[in-house]
Design an enzyme around this catalytic site. Structure first.
Site: not given
Ligand code: THU
Length: 132
Positions: A56, A87
């Site tokens: 995001e 997140c």
């Molecule tokens: N992650 C995202 O890119 N977006 C989200 O909404 C949740 C988590 C990524 C961060 C990290 O690279 C991986 O997912 C595991 O947490």
């Protein structure tokens, strides 16, 4: 094609390029602005773990770099059966450019599973108005 179908296609296309060698969790995101443009991003992890960025955040960076600012909808796609919602940090990043009715879609490869408003995900939030 509905807005979310176009966003899902954009998010799936960049999810394939995610750099996620540490978590193995590939994420794609697409932002549609009120101007109608769609910007996509994937997660980019780093050997220095805290320096990794979420999909995001990457999509929002592309939006800002293009000179666009107002988010109508965000879609996040991840693999697996669980619901992947963005997140806490990304909720705040979306909030920065959100309207009162910005939607946040949580999708799997099959399509949108749940849709929230940004206010549902980040109630009573702090935003740019608090500093004006
Ligand atoms: N992650 C995202 O890119 N977006 C989200 O909404 C949740 C988590 C990524 C961060 C990290 O690279 C991986 O997912 C595991 O947490």
């Amino acid at each position: 094609m509905s807005d979310t179908a176009e966003m899902l296609d954009a998010a799936l296309a960049v999810q394939a390029n995610a750099h996620a060698p540490y978590s193995g969790f590939r994420v794609g995101a697409a932002v549609r602005t009120t101007s109608g443009a769609i910007y996509a991003g994937c997660n980019v992890e780093n050997a220095s773990f805290p320096e990794g960025i979420c999909a995001e955040a990457a999509a929002i960076g592309a939006m800002v770099a293009a000179g666009d600012r107002e988010i109508a909808e965000v879609l996040t796609v991840a693999d697996g059966d669980d619901l992947t919602t963005c997140c806490g940090g990304c909720r705040q990043r979306i909030r920065e450019f959100a309207t009162a009715v910005t939607l946040v879609h949580a999708a799997g490869p099959d399509g949108v599973r749940r849709t929230f408003t940004i206010d549902e995900l980040l109630p009573e939030s702090f935003g740019p108005e608090n500093l004006s």
